[in-house]
Design a protein around this motif. Structure first.
Motif, PDB file in Angstrom:
ATOM      1  N   MET A   1      57.125 -49.331 -57.505  1.00  0.00           N
ATOM      2  CA  MET A   1      57.478 -47.930 -57.377  1.00  0.00           C
ATOM      3  C   MET A   1      57.443 -47.233 -58.734  1.00  0.00           C
ATOM      4  N   LYS A   2      58.021 -47.903 -59.762  1.00  0.00           N
ATOM      5  CA  LYS A   2      58.020 -47.315 -61.099  1.00  0.00           C
ATOM      6  C   LYS A   2      56.600 -47.182 -61.641  1.00  0.00           C
ATOM      7  N   ARG A   3      55.770 -48.162 -61.307  1.00  0.00           N
ATOM      8  CA  ARG A   3      54.381 -48.107 -61.772  1.00  0.00           C
ATOM      9  C   ARG A   3      53.655 -46.890 -61.197  1.00  0.00           C
ATOM     10  N   ARG A   4      53.893 -46.590 -59.930  1.00  0.00           N
ATOM     11  CA  ARG A   4      53.258 -45.439 -59.298  1.00  0.00           C
ATOM     12  C   ARG A   4      53.693 -44.134 -59.960  1.00  0.00           C
ATOM     13  N   ILE A   5      54.966 -44.017 -60.207  1.00  0.00           N
ATOM     14  CA  ILE A   5      55.480 -42.804 -60.852  1.00  0.00           C
ATOM     15  C   ILE A   5      54.896 -42.663 -62.251  1.00  0.00           C
ATOM     16  N   LEU A   6      54.865 -43.757 -63.008  1.00  0.00           N
ATOM     17  CA  LEU A   6      54.288 -43.713 -64.350  1.00  0.00           C
ATOM     18  C   LEU A   6      52.794 -43.395 -64.299  1.00  0.00           C
ATOM     19  N   LEU A   7      52.101 -43.946 -63.314  1.00  0.00           N
ATOM     20  CA  LEU A   7      50.672 -43.655 -63.164  1.00  0.00           C
ATOM     21  C   LEU A   7      50.444 -42.183 -62.848  1.00  0.00           C
ATOM     22  N   ILE A   8      51.237 -41.630 -61.946  1.00  0.00           N
ATOM     23  CA  ILE A   8      51.105 -40.207 -61.593  1.00  0.00           C
ATOM     24  C   ILE A   8      51.427 -39.329 -62.792  1.00  0.00           C
ATOM     25  N   LEU A   9      52.490 -39.639 -63.506  1.00  0.00           N
ATOM     26  CA  LEU A   9      52.832 -38.867 -64.702  1.00  0.00           C
ATOM     27  C   LEU A   9      51.733 -38.971 -65.763  1.00  0.00           C
ATOM     28  N   GLY A  10      51.195 -40.155 -65.928  1.00  0.00           N
ATOM     29  CA  GLY A  10      50.107 -40.340 -66.886  1.00  0.00           C
ATOM     30  C   GLY A  10      48.880 -39.529 -66.513  1.00  0.00           C
ATOM     31  N   LEU A  11      48.535 -39.518 -65.220  1.00  0.00           N
ATOM     32  CA  LEU A  11      47.396 -38.730 -64.771  1.00  0.00           C
ATOM     33  C   LEU A  11      47.637 -37.230 -64.952  1.00  0.00           C
ATOM     34  N   LEU A  12      48.848 -36.779 -64.683  1.00  0.00           N
ATOM     35  CA  LEU A  12      49.165 -35.363 -64.893  1.00  0.00           C
ATOM     36  C   LEU A  12      49.059 -34.985 -66.369  1.00  0.00           C
TER      37      LEU A  12
END
Length: 118
Positions: A1-12
């Motif tokens: 779950m944390k990885r997904r949030i970090l991935l989305i934030l990184g993409l943004l």
């Protein structure tokens, strides 16, 4: 779950940097506008004195690098830009736009754009 949030934030964040980086490169590679000479402005604005033409707000439309650029004058600020591929010009409008067309107010600008887009 944390990885997904970090991935989305990184993409943004990466997308934001890419957007503003492209804008910076575009503004750096495009020279500022060259003003039309006073004689051309006088011909384009019938009945206006040279003092009135300088102090009065008006707009200039010009084609630059496949884009129709609308500049607010006399501040020389970019008001709007539109891709020429989405416009259709009649008669010698495209030639006149390469030299610059003067619009006395926003109503004239919008009328021109409406006619060119239909």
């Amino acid at each position: 779950m944390k990885r997904r949030i970090l991935l989305i934030l990184g993409l943004l964040i990466a997308g934001t940097f890419a957007y503003y980086g492209g804008y910076y490169l575009y503004t750096e590679n495009n020279p500022k506008i060259e003003l039309l000479d006073q004689e051309t402005l006088q011909k384009s604005m019938p009945g206006a004195d040279s003092k009135d033409a300088v102090s009065e707000e008006y707009y200039i439309g010009r084609i630059e690098q496949e884009m129709l650029m609308i500049y607010k004058m006399p501040e020389e600020t970019l008001y709007d830009s539109i891709e020429t591929s989405s416009l259709s010009f009649y008669g010698d409008e495209e030639h006149r736009l390469s030299e610059g067309i003067v619009f006395q107010n926003l109503t004239e600008v919008f009328e021109f754009l409406e006619n060119s887009m239909s």
